[in-house]
Write a protein that holds these residues in place. Structure first.
Motif, PDB file in Angstrom:
ATOM      1  N   THR A  69      -8.676  -6.656   5.943  1.00 14.07           N
ATOM      2  CA  THR A  69      -7.788  -5.707   5.261  1.00 14.07           C
ATOM      3  C   THR A  69      -7.221  -4.752   6.300  1.00 14.07           C
ATOM      4  OG1 THR A  69      -9.103  -5.830   3.257  1.00 14.07           O
ATOM      5  CG2 THR A  69      -7.637  -3.919   3.489  1.00 14.07           C
ATOM      6  N   LEU A  70      -5.907  -4.706   6.369  1.00 14.18           N
ATOM      7  CA  LEU A  70      -5.233  -3.796   7.304  1.00 14.18           C
ATOM      8  C   LEU A  70      -4.523  -2.725   6.471  1.00 14.18           C
ATOM      9  CD1 LEU A  70      -3.654  -6.459   9.698  1.00 14.18           C
ATOM     10  CD2 LEU A  70      -5.906  -5.377   9.830  1.00 14.18           C
ATOM     11  N   GLU A  71      -4.772  -1.493   6.848  1.00 16.00           N
ATOM     12  CA  GLU A  71      -4.103  -0.411   6.114  1.00 16.00           C
ATOM     13  C   GLU A  71      -3.048   0.247   6.992  1.00 16.00           C
ATOM     14  OE1 GLU A  71      -6.334   2.267   3.647  1.00 16.00           O
ATOM     15  OE2 GLU A  71      -8.030   0.864   3.559  1.00 16.00           O
ATOM     16  N   ASN A  72      -1.948   0.585   6.373  1.00 12.31           N
ATOM     17  CA  ASN A  72      -0.865   1.303   7.055  1.00 12.31           C
ATOM     18  C   ASN A  72      -0.312   2.342   6.093  1.00 12.31           C
ATOM     19  OD1 ASN A  72       1.101  -0.076   5.365  1.00 12.31           O
ATOM     20  ND2 ASN A  72       0.610  -1.897   6.603  1.00 12.31           N
ATOM     21  N   PRO A  73       0.562   3.211   6.563  1.00 11.91           N
ATOM     22  CA  PRO A  73       1.029   4.282   5.671  1.00 11.91           C
ATOM     23  C   PRO A  73       1.643   3.745   4.380  1.00 11.91           C
ATOM     24  CG  PRO A  73       1.656   4.744   7.928  1.00 11.91           C
ATOM     25  CD  PRO A  73       1.106   3.363   7.925  1.00 11.91           C
ATOM     26  N   GLY A  74       2.170   2.505   4.416  1.00 12.81           N
ATOM     27  CA  GLY A  74       2.796   1.935   3.231  1.00 12.81           C
ATOM     28  C   GLY A  74       1.818   1.319   2.259  1.00 12.81           C
ATOM     29  N   GLY A  75       0.576   1.136   2.665  1.00 12.98           N
ATOM     30  CA  GLY A  75      -0.407   0.503   1.780  1.00 12.98           C
ATOM     31  C   GLY A  75      -1.345  -0.409   2.530  1.00 12.98           C
ATOM     32  N   LYS A  76      -1.768  -1.479   1.847  1.00 10.42           N
ATOM     33  CA  LYS A  76      -2.732  -2.408   2.436  1.00 10.42           C
ATOM     34  C   LYS A  76      -2.134  -3.796   2.504  1.00 10.42           C
ATOM     35  CE  LYS A  76      -6.805  -0.144   0.529  1.00 10.42           C
ATOM     36  NZ  LYS A  76      -8.041  -0.270  -0.235  1.00 10.42           N
ATOM     37  N   ARG A  77      -2.588  -4.596   3.473  1.00  5.99           N
ATOM     38  CA  ARG A  77      -2.273  -6.026   3.435  1.00  5.99           C
ATOM     39  C   ARG A  77      -3.496  -6.786   3.905  1.00  5.99           C
ATOM     40  NH1 ARG A  77       0.168  -8.361   8.460  1.00  5.99           N
ATOM     41  NH2 ARG A  77      -0.256  -6.873  10.138  1.00  5.99           N
TER      42      ARG A  77
END
Lengths: 286, 779
Positions: free
Chosen positions: A137-145
């Motif tokens: 799980t990778l999180e970034n300011p836009g959400g998760k992928r």
């Protein structure tokens, strides 16, 4: 030995960490266990102006079971994976893999997220992550992928983690009945890294292979799935292992260093693949 | 008051350990002084290069930087790093390179700043313009015509050629059934003490007094040399060797930094600290071994060895450190090992290469010798199809022959070599293990049994054996002081750094004076407190320092007996020290409390003719001869023929170091020694590429063994006291290392014997073994 000066930020949430990453861009680095980053900083090979310490984001260190999946936070140390009762019961191969990483000090500080995101070509976890078909799980300011292990390791020290992202969780399917896994490594006598490491996870249907997954680390620039070995075993019985394992290094540009030549590494990959598969089968049958 | 127990021979725990384990010891890096600055050294990235220019100004402008200097700034201010061993060519060795660099890691410039981070910022700003030159790292190539020359003034890379000819060797070669020839390389190793080197220097301008804290094995010898380099009086330099976290010979030296940091403290009038980093330690602290020998063995079919001949090529590195060219001599003189080989000849070509200097490393020349002797035994056994244990028995110097003169011109003091061999083979159950080996071979497995019987030279020694330029002989000093309250202070000239004389010497003193071990404090490593001493190296601490201690204790015993004699009206020769009293040997009830005698000596209310006040005695002990510890190690290994990995099944060591004062400490020394010996056989190797880049510059590359890479040791012993000294001790610091390398090596080669593999280079890495097996099976 003495890093260049940097600004230190200690955050208490993933959100704050992501905000700092987007604020400072290339100038910032995430600090988890520090076992890859700090040595590079001490040699001044890495000179980040900002260090974002996620050590206090405690929820990232959790290991839990949910809906047949084992979820391990990116900040979980090798030691906590090695000793977790959940991991030992549901993913014994992963606990064994963690137990073979470095030494006790390294295992007490180093983290699964840090190891996977750094993607050292001789790290142990990538082989197990590939064979267990982990999902990151990778999180970034836009959400998760979510990224599958097979798509995660791109090249030498290069993964699917993008700038501004944090690897927050690794998810595994618990090993079911009829499935067994083994991780074997030829330990570099100095560094403790895997000269070659092989993770084999097999599912048997009767006496034949139903599913075979082999992850290999240390052999080339990145860890990989030995698909030719897996294919060669599809539907076969265990007497096919020796012939299949001979394909373990096929198509890989094997690394040479002062300890082991590429030729020797390739041979180790074949031998360890055969042994790991044999032992995995024995575990299922036991 | 309870009866005081005896301490010598008891399993006493090291009295040094509680403070080390709890982090309350003081190492050099723990020294913190007001106003102290930190120095870092910029080191050469090239193995061989001309320095065109060095630009320091940008570095000097970094805020917090106090000084940045290079070699040219120090010309005529700091003298050459010393080599005291004789050699034909001894190069000038500046503390920072001048005009040229000759190995990777050579110091080029130094930055002094308020802390290490700023000093590193300064180093990053130094611009050095190098003209890279061709480098030579292979000592045999370095001797060839046209090889790059390291020191132009010598027009050759030959340091010196030492020859010990013997016409009897050629006669033996002619009449022997067979002459066996092969080449051995004792590879280059790094000593890797857990604590790297470090120096703190403080100059007190008003007193013109320099204090140097250094992680050294030889505080006094180092003081003498640094005094020379800085042109200061020895009475103006105070050297302190605080806790020293291992030396292994690498700190039996005088290094550039000891003078350089002192010079900086003097000129800047502020304390300066330099702590070596691990990368510097692996590249710029002396290495060990790196000897090639072309060996010729004259032997008969019955296993008798008639003669040995060795042509050595010894890699000295780029400069000569304190004893660099003196080390190989031991390898030549001791290469006949435990054996009555009648004829020996050798020559040793010492060579400059673009590498760090070699010098003493645990064993210093004797591990190489033992390796040669034990490979000789195996080669003869293989050649004539004899049992390797029998070949050793055939050639052993017999127990009845001691003191035994050797072909190398030495005289071994005492020994019983066959006893240790028999004991080791009994422990391993030799015949049964051979049968198991044969049974395993039928299953396609490769089990090997390795034997090594060794003898080494310790307790160095008579001063004539040490180089004249050392400014110190082979003797040792000790002061024993009984304080007014009855506590005892021992001030020894040896400088233990793990050997544990704070325990051993206290055991001896307690027993001699009939007092408790806790009443004795042993002080060492401080030139302002301790009389001039030679230091700790070559397993000499107890062997040479111990008798010096005994002499001083004896002087005090005699004095106290005279006082007691007067007070008790009993002749002194009828008195003995017992349970905190001086008592009549024949009648324990007639006694006087030790404390009463001590008070009499200090109070001096009654003047005894010829007895001075106080209880303080200093002695200097000059050994009459060296001692020769010995033993036999036997290992059983299994080789994984598919991966080349070696697994130990058993490891038995039978060591004889003479009388044992402290069994636990002896075992500790043997265990650590075996670890380092196995490391040479299987793991460790300092590796430079052809261009002189160091490929083993970190502990991620240089394979110091971890506990899981070592076997369980079965330790046994025999006791053959040395007749050389009053304690009967022989020394044990290096024994394990010397026995273990040939033992482990021979075990692996024994496993591979049925494939016809007779000779592999160390370390026996898995790939080396795997290739040998593959090639043997192809052939």
């Amino acid at each position: 030995m003495f890093p260049a000066s940097f600004e230190y930020h200690r955050v208490s949430s993933v959100k704050d960490a992501l905000a700092l990453l987007s604020q400072f861009g290339d100038e910032a680095k995430i600090l988890a266990g520090g076992h890859s980053l700090l040595p590079m900083m001490k040699l001044r090979l890495a000179q980040p102006a900002h260090l974002v310490d996620i050590g206090a984001v405690h929820e990232l260190a959790q290991i839990q079971e949910q809906g047949g999946r084992i979820l391990i936070g990116g900040l979980a140390t090798h030691h906590s994976v090695e000793t977790s009762s959940i991991v030992k019961a549901k993913l014994p191969i992963l606990a064994e893999c963690a137990a073979l990483i470095g030494d006790i000090q390294v295992r007490n500080r180093g983290t699964i997220g840090g190891s996977l995101a750094h993607a050292d070509p001789a790290a142990d976890y990538p082989a197990a992550a590939l064979a267990l078909e982990a999902e990151m799980t990778l999180e970034n300011p836009g959400g998760k992928r979510k990224v599958k292990a097979a798509d995660f390791f791109l090249d030498l020290l290069t993964t699917a983690v993008q700038a501004g992202e944090i690897l927050t969780q690794v998810s595994f399917a618990a090993l079911g009945a009829g499935t067994g896994g083994v991780y074997l490594k030829h330990r570099h006598p100095a560094s403790g890294f895997a000269t070659v490491g092989v993770a084999a996870v097999v599912t048997l249907k009767g006496t034949n292979f139903d599913k075979v997954r082999v992850g290999i680390t240390g052999l080339g620039a990145k860890a990989f799935r030995a698909s030719s070995v897996e294919k060669a075993l599809a539907g076969k019985a265990s007497d096919a292992i020796a012939a299949a394992a001979s394909h373990a290094a096929d198509g890989v540009d094997a690394t040479s260093d002062t300890y082991a030549s590429g030729e020797f590494r390739a041979e180790l990959a074949r031998v360890y693949t055969r042994r790991a598969l044999e032992q995995a089968v024995a575990r299922v049958k036991a | 008051m309870a009866v005081v127990p005896k301490f010598v021979g008891e399993r006493i725990k090291r009295r040094e350990d509680p403070r080390l384990i709890t982090g309350t010891g003081q190492y050099v890096d723990d020294v913190r002084l007001p106003g102290m600055l930190t120095a870092l050294v910029l080191r050469s990235p090239y193995a061989h290069a001309k320095i065109n220019s060095i630009k320091l100004d940008a570095a000097q402008k970094v805020p917090g930087v106090v000084a940045v200097l290079c070699g040219d700034d120090l010309k005529d201010k700091v003298g050459s790093v010393p080599c005291v061993a004789p050699a034909e060519h001894v190069p000038y060795h500046p503390v920072l390179a001048q005009g040229k660099v000759r190995f990777v890691g050579e110091g080029v410039a130094v930055a002094v700043a308020s802390d290490a981070y700023i000093a590193q910022d300064a180093l990053d700003q130094i611009e050095v313009d190098y003209d890279p030159l061709e480098a030579v790292t292979d000592p045999e190539q370095a001797l060839e015509a046209g090889a790059p020359i390291l020191h132009d003034e010598f027009k050759t890379n030959s340091v010196t050629l030492a020859s010990v000819p013997n016409p009897a060797v050629d006669e033996a070669m002619n009449k022997a059934d067979k002459v066996i020839r092969f080449r051995i390389h004792n590879q280059r190793l790094a000593p890797v003490p857990m604590e790297p080197r470090g120096v703190v220097a403080r100059w007190e301008p008003g007193y013109k007094q320099l204090t140097i804290w250094s992680s050294t094995q030889i505080p006094h010898l180092m003081r003498s040399q640094v005094a020379d380099m800085l042109k200061l009086g020895e009475n103006k330099i105070h050297v302190i060797a605080p806790e020293v976290g291992g030396g292994f010979g690498a700190k039996l030296n005088v290094y550039a930094e000891e003078a350089l940091i002192s010079h900086l403290a003097i000129t800047l009038k502020r304390p300066v600290k330099w702590i070596e980093r691990r990368r510097e330690n692996l590249s710029g602290t002396t290495h060990g071994r790196d000897q090639i020998v072309y060996l010729e063995i004259a032997a008969n079919k019955d296993g008798e060895v008639l003669a040995l001949k060795g042509r050595f090529i010894c890699d000295m590195g780029a400069y000569l450190q304190l004893l660099t060219p003196a080390i190989p001599g031991f390898s030549g003189l001791m290469m006949t090992g435990c054996y009555k080989i009648p004829a020996l000849a050798f020559d040793q070509q010492m060579v400059f290469t673009n590498k760090m200097a070699t010098d003493a490393y645990r064993g210093a020349g004797r591990p190489e010798a033992a390796f040669i002797a034990e490979r000789t035994m195996e080669a003869v056994a293989s050649e004539f199809n004899l049992d390797p244990a029998d070949v050793r028995r055939k050639n052993f110097i017999a127990k009845a022959s001691f003191p035994a003169p050797t072909a190398g011109g030495l005289v071994y003091d005492s020994g019983d070599y066959e006893l240790t061999l028999n004991k080791a083979l009994d422990q391993i159950d030799y015949n049964k293990t051979r049968a198991e080996q044969a049974a395993a071979a039928k299953e396609g497995r490769y089990i090997g049994i390795g034997i090594a019987s060794y003898v080494e030279i310790c307790g160095i020694g008579p001063s004539a054996l040490l180089p004249p330029k050392l400014k110190g002989g082979g003797w040792e000093s000790c002061t024993v002081r009984i304080e007014p309250d009855g506590k005892v202070t021992v001030l020894t000239g040896v400088s233990p750094h793990g050997q544990g004389q704070e325990t051993t010497f206290a055991q001896i003193v307690a027993d001699e004076l009939g007092i408790d071990i806790d009443d004795v404090t042993v002080v060492h490593g401080d030139t302002a407190l301790v009389p001039y001493g030679i230091g700790t190296f070559g397993s000499r601490g107890t062997t040479v320092g111990g008798p010096a201690l005994m002499m001083s204790v004896g002087k005090l015993q005699a004095k106290m007996k005279r006082i007691a004699s007067t007070m008790m009206e009993v002749p002194p020769e009828q008195l003995e020290f017992r349970n905190r009293t001086i008592a009549m040997a024949s009648d324990a009830s007639k006694s006087i409390a030790l404390q009463t005698v001590i008070e009499a000596a200090y109070g001096y209310k009654t003047v005894i003719e010829g007895v001075e006040p106080g209880l303080d005695a200093t002695s200097f002990y000059e050994p009459s001869a060296c001692t020769f510890p010995f033993g036999t190690h036997v290992a059983v290994v299994e080789v994984d023929s598919q991966t080349g990995q070696v697994k130990f099944l058993r490891y038995v060591a039978v060591d004889d170091c003479g009388k044992v004062i402290s069994p636990l400490l002896v075992e500790g020394q043997i265990q650590g020694g075996i670890a380092q010996g196995i490391a040479q056989a299987l793991y460790e190797e300092v590796k430079y590429d052809e261009g002189g880049q160091l490929l083993s510059a970190t502990l991620m590359d240089y394979a110091v063994p971890k506990a899981n890479m070592l076997p369980h040791y079965e330790l046994l012993s025999t006791v053959t006291p040395s007749p050389v000294n009053s304690l009967g001790v022989k020394g044990v610091g290096e024994a394990g290392t010397i026995g273990a390398t040939p033992c482990a090596y021979n075990a692996v080669l024994d496993a591979l014997k049925r494939l016809g593999i007779r000779d592999l280079d160390m370390p026996l890495k898995p790939e080396t073994i795997w290739r040998a097996i593959r090639d043997a099976k192809k052939a």
